[in-house]
Design an enzyme around this catalytic site. Structure first.
Site, PDB file in Angstrom:
ATOM      1  N   PRO A   1       0.826  -1.197   0.000  1.00  0.00           N
ATOM      2  CA  PRO A   1       0.000   0.000   0.000  1.00  0.00           C
ATOM      3  C   PRO A   1       0.869   1.259   0.000  1.00  0.00           C
ATOM      4  O   PRO A   1       1.746   1.414   0.845  1.00  0.00           O
ATOM      5  CB  PRO A   1      -0.801  -0.126   1.298  1.00  0.00           C
ATOM      6  N   GLU A   2       0.632   2.134  -0.969  1.00  0.00           N
ATOM      7  CA  GLU A   2       1.393   3.378  -1.071  1.00  0.00           C
ATOM      8  C   GLU A   2       0.526   4.536  -0.587  1.00  0.00           C
ATOM      9  O   GLU A   2      -0.596   4.333  -0.109  1.00  0.00           O
ATOM     10  CB  GLU A   2       1.851   3.582  -2.516  1.00  0.00           C
TER      11      GLU A   2
END
Length: 271
Positions: free
Chosen positions: A2-3
């Site tokens: 997850p960015e």
């Protein structure tokens, strides 16, 4: 992993369910994450009221009237709003049960995430204190990036992925932003002129903003707070398109490993 857009999507999703709610119970099923979940977390969290849900880089900050819970989703983590009666799945490590009859559940198959408690200002916590500016904030501009790059021989892609320079520009988004700005990923950061940094800053902001609006990038295990995947991957212009024709010029897109990350670029459009 997850960015920033995925984390921001999660923050926006869970925030309305948490703010103003009292924490009724904290259930720790598996404390061994990147760092052990504090054994006394229930004592510190229970009966506290959630005041804020913020994001700093890839960290979520759940602020209460007593302290702040700092959460990182690691490589494969997610947060979902569920009924506390929902049977826990494998890798559901933590429940925060709210007085309104719902719970925030932390799921992390790889256990690279973290749940940390602090009663001090979270911005001075060692996990956050050294972070660079937010890419969508006014403090992140071309003059700042140009100044930070002076004397740096590191490739510009690695430079903008350095969280001490700017937070949240992960691999996918770095590839996309450099393509939009027309900058080759291997070009030395210190040899890029200010006007080109102006284009790059605009590209970084545009790519991240679009990804946030579309719910992030579907990648590996990421889902948003409702369990649905993000859809920005459908609009990627260069990432994952090795050997395919460039959308702009038709030349084949190239790929290589740069800083242990897959790097994609068009040899015609990016200089």
């Amino acid at each position: 992993m997850p960015e920033l857009p995925e984390v921001e999507t999660t923050r926006r999703g869970i925030s309305p369910h948490l703010i103003g709610q009292t924490i009724q119970a904290t259930v720790i099923r598996e404390p061994q994450l990147r760092w052990p979940i504090p054994a006394d977390l229930p004592e510190r969290l229970d009966r506290r009221t959630v005041r804020t849900v913020e994001r700093r880089g890839k960290y979520l900050l759940i602020g209460t009237n007593r302290g702040t819970l700092i959460v990182h989703l690691g490589m494969s983590g997610s947060l979902r709003i569920l009924s506390p009666d929902s049977p826990p799945r494998k890798h559901d490590h933590l429940d925060i049960v709210l007085a309104n009859g719902t719970c925030l559940r932390f799921h992390d198959p790889r256990r690279f995430g973290c749940v940390v408690w602090t009663e001090n200002d979270p911005q001075v916590h060692p996990l956050l204190a050294g972070l660079g500016p937010e890419p969508l904030s006014t403090s992140f501009d071309a003059a700042y990036l140009y100044r930070k790059a002076r004397g740096r021989s590191t490739p510009v892609k690695s430079f903008i992925m350095d969280s001490h320079v700017v937070v949240g520009v992960g691999n996918i988004y770095a590839n996309e932003a450099l393509f939009r700005a027309g900058i080759a990923p291997r070009r030395q950061a210190g040899r890029i002129a200010l006007p080109r940094y102006e284009k790059l800053v605009l590209s970084i902001r545009a790519v991240l903003s679009e990804a946030i609006e579309q719910g992030g990038t579907t990648l590996r295990d990421f889902v948003n707070e409702n369990g649905n995947p993000g859809y920005f991957q459908q609009t990627l212009q260069i990432y994952g398109r090795s050997g395919l024709p460039c959308y702009r010029c038709g030349q084949s897109i190239r790929t290589e490993r740069l800083g242990q990350r897959s790097t994609y670029w068009c040899p015609s459009c990016q200089r």
